[in-house]
Write an enzyme that holds these catalytic residues in place. Structure first.
Site, short mmCIF file in Angstrom:
data_model
loop_
_atom_site.label_atom_id
_atom_site.label_comp_id
_atom_site.label_asym_id
_atom_site.label_seq_id
_atom_site.Cartn_x
_atom_site.Cartn_y
_atom_site.Cartn_z
CB SER A 146 37.55 45.30 43.31
OG SER A 146 38.50 45.02 42.63
CD GLU B 258 34.95 38.82 37.22
OE1 GLU B 258 35.59 39.59 36.93
OE2 GLU B 258 34.94 37.66 36.81
CG ASP C 249 35.71 34.94 26.10
OD1 ASP C 249 36.83 35.57 25.67
OD2 ASP C 249 35.64 34.64 27.41
CG PHE D 244 39.52 29.32 33.31
CD1 PHE D 244 39.06 30.11 32.34
CD2 PHE D 244 39.25 30.39 34.51
CE1 PHE D 244 38.37 31.23 32.11
CE2 PHE D 244 38.96 31.80 34.36
CZ PHE D 244 38.53 32.25 33.29
CG HIS E 119 39.32 42.69 40.43
ND1 HIS E 119 38.32 43.14 40.64
CD2 HIS E 119 38.74 41.84 39.56
CE1 HIS E 119 37.18 42.88 39.87
NE2 HIS E 119 37.46 41.79 39.12
#
Length: 296
Positions: A12, A14, A106, A215, A264
């Site tokens: 998958s 994103e 968030d 990040f 993913h």
């Protein structure tokens, strides 16, 4: 380590919704590039408080209509009432979406602490239970191999994951990590805690090492020292790109050897890295039959 096509995990990808016309073209290029790899589904993120709701919906509808892919819509608890949040889910269902990635979310930009809306869902577990009351969705939730930054401990974070699964989630997708042993230890700990739902590893091919470090610091994902050295020694952008492909493809191959059946990939709407990672581990692209229509 080579793996056969039969042993390849399902995929998958994103994506995030575009904010500009140029971003829309980049998203559609991502879909065109990656759809021929036959993903089980793709997901589209959702901004805090629904800040990207319209763009998310347009992106989802375009992917469904033109690429004929299964799409998972993200949904968070931030800045909305329960009814407003569930109406987004109903809207997904009207578009034909049967998968939702349910997250607490968030805090909005400029805030450091999550504060539930007075009439909203206070946690991802509550959101999952609410979604179960309005539709027959396949629900994925977030999981954190190195614990969520706000968790009191790794054990309490796994307890929270179990609450989300017990509320009705059918799978969990992890935050990115770079050491497969971190994931495998986490998977074992989840099993020991009684979690039987699949734990899907989230893989981040590194587009920009410096940005990734920022990040990673925010989400408490560790970056091995050897990666610092390796990217520091990458003399050209081309060398850094090949390094990124090698790292992510080796992760996927190693995870498949440990019985992982689905991965993913976080694409950051950069399809080339994700595509080359998948090709490196054995995927072969098939022609993409597009329906008529415009770009997202």
């Amino acid at each position: 380590m080579a793996i056969t096509r039969k042993a390849l995990p399902s995929l998958s990808f994103e994506f995030f919704p575009p904010t500009t016309p140029e971003g829309g073209l980049r998203l559609w290029r991502s879909v065109e590039r990656l759809a021929p790899l036959g993903p089980q589904y793709v997901s589209v993120t959702y901004g805090a408080g629904g800040t990207t709701r319209d763009r998310t919906n347009v992106a989802i509808q375009t992917i469904i209509d033109r690429a004929r892919l299964n799409v998972a819509g993200h949904l968070t608890c931030v800045g909305a009432t329960r009814e407003e949040t569930l109406e987004v889910a109903r809207g997904y269902a009207r578009m034909g979406v049967r998968r939702i990635v349910a997250l607490r979310g968030d805090p909005p930009k400029g805030e450091t602490v999550f504060t539930p809306h007075p009439e909203g869902f206070a946690s991802a577990a509550e959101l999952v239970a609410g979604l179960r009351s309005v539709g027959d969705f396949e629900i994925a939730v977030g999981a954190y191999p190195e614990a969520h930054p706000e968790a009191a401990s790794a054990a309490s974070d796994i307890d929270n994951l179990k609450r989300k699964i017990d509320a009705g989630a059918s799978t969990a997708i992890t935050q990115f990590f770079f050491d497969n042993e971190v994931f495998l230890r986490f998977r074992d700990a989840c099993a020991k805690a009684g979690i039987t739902a699949p734990i899907v590893p989230g893989i981040l091919p590194v587009e920009n090492f410096g940005k990734m470090l920022n990040f990673a610091a925010r989400c408490h994902a560790s970056v091995p020292e050897w990666m610092h050295r390796a990217f520091g020694n990458a003399a050209t952008p081309e060398a850094a790109y090949l390094l990124s492909v090698a790292i992510a493809s080796e992760q996927c191959t190693g995870l498949a050897a440990e019985g992982v059946e689905h991965v993913h990939l976080y694409t950051l709407n950069n399809p080339d890295l994700a595509f080359d990672v998948c090709r490196a581990i054995g995927y072969v692209a098939a022609p993409l039959a597009l329906a008529k229509g415009g770009a997202a």
